[in-house]
Scaffold this motif. Structure first.
Motif, PDB file in Angstrom:
ATOM      1  N   ASP A 108      -5.871  -3.813  -0.687  1.00  0.00           N
ATOM      2  CA  ASP A 108      -4.522  -3.268  -0.514  1.00  0.00           C
ATOM      3  C   ASP A 108      -3.771  -3.146  -1.838  1.00  0.00           C
ATOM      4  O   ASP A 108      -3.141  -2.122  -2.121  1.00  0.00           O
ATOM      5  CB  ASP A 108      -3.699  -4.180   0.409  1.00  0.00           C
ATOM      6  CG  ASP A 108      -4.140  -4.103   1.858  1.00  0.00           C
ATOM      7  OD1 ASP A 108      -5.097  -3.369   2.142  1.00  0.00           O
ATOM      8  OD2 ASP A 108      -3.524  -4.786   2.692  1.00  0.00           O
ATOM      9  N   ASP A 112      -2.617   2.046  -3.709  1.00  0.00           N
ATOM     10  CA  ASP A 112      -1.629   3.085  -4.025  1.00  0.00           C
ATOM     11  C   ASP A 112      -0.648   2.533  -5.053  1.00  0.00           C
ATOM     12  O   ASP A 112       0.203   1.698  -4.715  1.00  0.00           O
ATOM     13  CB  ASP A 112      -0.891   3.512  -2.753  1.00  0.00           C
ATOM     14  CG  ASP A 112       0.020   4.721  -2.970  1.00  0.00           C
ATOM     15  OD1 ASP A 112       0.427   4.961  -4.125  1.00  0.00           O
ATOM     16  OD2 ASP A 112       0.325   5.415  -1.982  1.00  0.00           O
ATOM     17  N   HIS A 128      -0.722   6.112   0.614  1.00  0.00           N
ATOM     18  CA  HIS A 128      -0.067   5.340   1.670  1.00  0.00           C
ATOM     19  C   HIS A 128       0.909   6.221   2.458  1.00  0.00           C
ATOM     20  O   HIS A 128       1.001   6.117   3.692  1.00  0.00           O
ATOM     21  CB  HIS A 128       0.665   4.145   1.069  1.00  0.00           C
ATOM     22  CG  HIS A 128       1.456   3.353   2.057  1.00  0.00           C
ATOM     23  ND1 HIS A 128       0.866   2.553   3.010  1.00  0.00           N
ATOM     24  CD2 HIS A 128       2.803   3.244   2.255  1.00  0.00           C
ATOM     25  CE1 HIS A 128       1.803   1.974   3.752  1.00  0.00           C
ATOM     26  NE2 HIS A 128       2.985   2.380   3.319  1.00  0.00           N
ATOM     27  N   TYR A 129       1.627   7.106   1.754  1.00  0.00           N
ATOM     28  CA  TYR A 129       2.585   7.985   2.421  1.00  0.00           C
ATOM     29  C   TYR A 129       1.871   9.025   3.285  1.00  0.00           C
ATOM     30  O   TYR A 129       2.359   9.401   4.352  1.00  0.00           O
ATOM     31  CB  TYR A 129       3.484   8.657   1.391  1.00  0.00           C
ATOM     32  CG  TYR A 129       4.331   7.666   0.628  1.00  0.00           C
ATOM     33  CD1 TYR A 129       5.381   6.993   1.255  1.00  0.00           C
ATOM     34  CD2 TYR A 129       4.069   7.387  -0.704  1.00  0.00           C
ATOM     35  CE1 TYR A 129       6.155   6.075   0.565  1.00  0.00           C
ATOM     36  CE2 TYR A 129       4.844   6.470  -1.413  1.00  0.00           C
ATOM     37  CZ  TYR A 129       5.878   5.811  -0.770  1.00  0.00           C
ATOM     38  OH  TYR A 129       6.629   4.891  -1.447  1.00  0.00           O
ATOM     39  N   ASN A 131      -0.909   8.522   4.820  1.00  0.00           N
ATOM     40  CA  ASN A 131      -1.309   7.759   5.994  1.00  0.00           C
ATOM     41  C   ASN A 131      -0.122   7.537   6.934  1.00  0.00           C
ATOM     42  O   ASN A 131      -0.223   7.723   8.155  1.00  0.00           O
ATOM     43  CB  ASN A 131      -1.906   6.430   5.538  1.00  0.00           C
ATOM     44  CG  ASN A 131      -2.216   5.491   6.678  1.00  0.00           C
ATOM     45  OD1 ASN A 131      -1.741   4.357   6.716  1.00  0.00           O
ATOM     46  ND2 ASN A 131      -3.034   5.920   7.617  1.00  0.00           N
ATOM     47  N   ARG A 132       1.027   7.179   6.364  1.00  0.00           N
ATOM     48  CA  ARG A 132       2.212   6.900   7.175  1.00  0.00           C
ATOM     49  C   ARG A 132       2.734   8.165   7.872  1.00  0.00           C
ATOM     50  O   ARG A 132       3.276   8.106   8.974  1.00  0.00           O
ATOM     51  CB  ARG A 132       3.303   6.293   6.296  1.00  0.00           C
ATOM     52  CG  ARG A 132       4.413   5.630   7.091  1.00  0.00           C
ATOM     53  CD  ARG A 132       5.322   4.831   6.201  1.00  0.00           C
ATOM     54  NE  ARG A 132       6.091   5.680   5.294  1.00  0.00           N
ATOM     55  CZ  ARG A 132       7.044   5.214   4.484  1.00  0.00           C
ATOM     56  NH1 ARG A 132       7.296   3.920   4.436  1.00  0.00           N
ATOM     57  NH2 ARG A 132       7.717   6.040   3.698  1.00  0.00           N
ATOM     58  N   VAL A 142      -4.064  -0.726   6.176  1.00  0.00           N
ATOM     59  CA  VAL A 142      -3.367  -1.604   5.244  1.00  0.00           C
ATOM     60  C   VAL A 142      -2.843  -2.817   6.008  1.00  0.00           C
ATOM     61  O   VAL A 142      -2.226  -2.684   7.065  1.00  0.00           O
ATOM     62  CB  VAL A 142      -2.201  -0.854   4.561  1.00  0.00           C
ATOM     63  CG1 VAL A 142      -1.353  -1.819   3.743  1.00  0.00           C
ATOM     64  CG2 VAL A 142      -2.744   0.269   3.675  1.00  0.00           C
TER      65      VAL A 142
END
Length: 304
Positions: A108, A112, A128-129, A131-132, A142
């Motif tokens: 983790d 990113d 990460h964004y 994915n979100r 994560v």
């Protein structure tokens, strides 16, 4: 697991002819099917899946390359991916190609640099964004590493009761939470009898096997426990199973444990009929981790 089976089949073909051993070579196919099932909703057809590796200097790089090759997917590093407008792309000779699922083998902290460690050169800025936003699936998710936290293990029976409304089928190993003063006191009084593990430790590091420890090692851990009790748990020394093992002196018993392979996808849970039997090759040792000199054995599940 897969390599052990291939070696055994080459060296002892007669054993396999006389026994019906469940296969494990299909594990990469099962892993690929699991990854496909986790594709985000925008994928009406075949999702593009990649395996994200830290690179050639990682100790598990051979495994990364092997799995990517067996699954027929691209093995990529952070520099091979780019995120634009919350969508992840892979750089190819034909231009950018959209990526739907990343099987990540990066921790983790390094995934990113815009969200976690800003000095990471291994991850992908903005992943990460993506994915979100629901445009990309990261697996494992994560935060999934919390399942490896040894303090969480204490609460697993209660989690089973709370989330499933069932009683656990397997009992936990009795575990002392050193963050609680009364349990810390017990651990300090019985340090020579217990196995002490760092909550966030792995690979056999940061642990004490009390019955095999020297006086200096015991005193070192006594100081560590007093200084940071919430960083440790303690358990009784278990009598691990032993199996005959070929060592320099001949055939001798060595302690083992079993690591199963279970894949949890969006469609179903897949079990591999085998696993990785880890062996403590040092005589008397209870530490099976490869980083501590441990080895592995092929594991058979016989079909009726």
């Amino acid at each position: 697991m897969v390599e052990n089976r291939e070696v055994m089949q080459r060296l002892f073909p007669d054993l396999f002819r006389s026994n019906i051993v469940a296969p494990v070579a299909h594990y990469p196919d099962e892993l690929l099917a699991t990854l496909r099932s986790l594709a985000p909703p925008h994928c009406p057809g075949e999702p593009t899946i990649v395996l994200l590796t830290p690179g050639i200097y990682n100790s598990a790089y051979y495994e990364h390359a092997f799995l990517a090759d067996e699954m027929g997917i691209e093995l990529v590093e952070g520099a091979d991916l780019v995120v634009k407008n919350d969508i992840c792309y892979m750089r190819t000779t034909a231009g950018l190609a959209r990526v739907d699922v990343i099987y990540r083998r990066i921790d983790d902290d390094y995934l990113d640099p815009l969200v976690f460690r800003p000095d990471s050169m291994l991850g992908v800025p903005g992943v990460h964004y993506a994915n979100r936003a629901g445009n990309l699936t990261l697996t494992n998710a994560v935060g999934a590493g919390i399942a490896d936290d040894k303090a969480v293990y204490i609460h697993v029976p209660e989690m089973v009761r709370f989330y499933l409304g069932e009683e656990p089928l397997l009992r936990n190993v009795p575990t002392h939470d050193c963050s609680k003063p009364e349990e810390l006191g017990y651990v300090l009084d019985h340090l020579h009898e217990l196995v002490v593990k760092a909550v966030h430790g792995s690979g056999g590091y940061g642990m004490l096997v009390g019955p095999h420890a020297s006086r200096a090692e015991l005193e070192k851990f006594r100081a560590l426990l007093k200084n940071k009790p919430d960083g440790y748990i303690a358990q009784p020394t278990l009598a691990l199973s032993t199996v005959p093992t070929f060592v320099e002196s001949g055939i001798a018993p060595r302690h083992v444990d079993l690591r199963p392979f279970v894949l949890c996808g969006a469609d179903r849970i897949r079990f591999v009929p085998g696993g990785l039997t880890r062996v403590a090759l040092k005589e008397g040792s209870l530490v099976v981790n490869s980083s501590q000199g441990g080895g592995t054995k092929d594991t058979w599940v016989l079909e009726s």
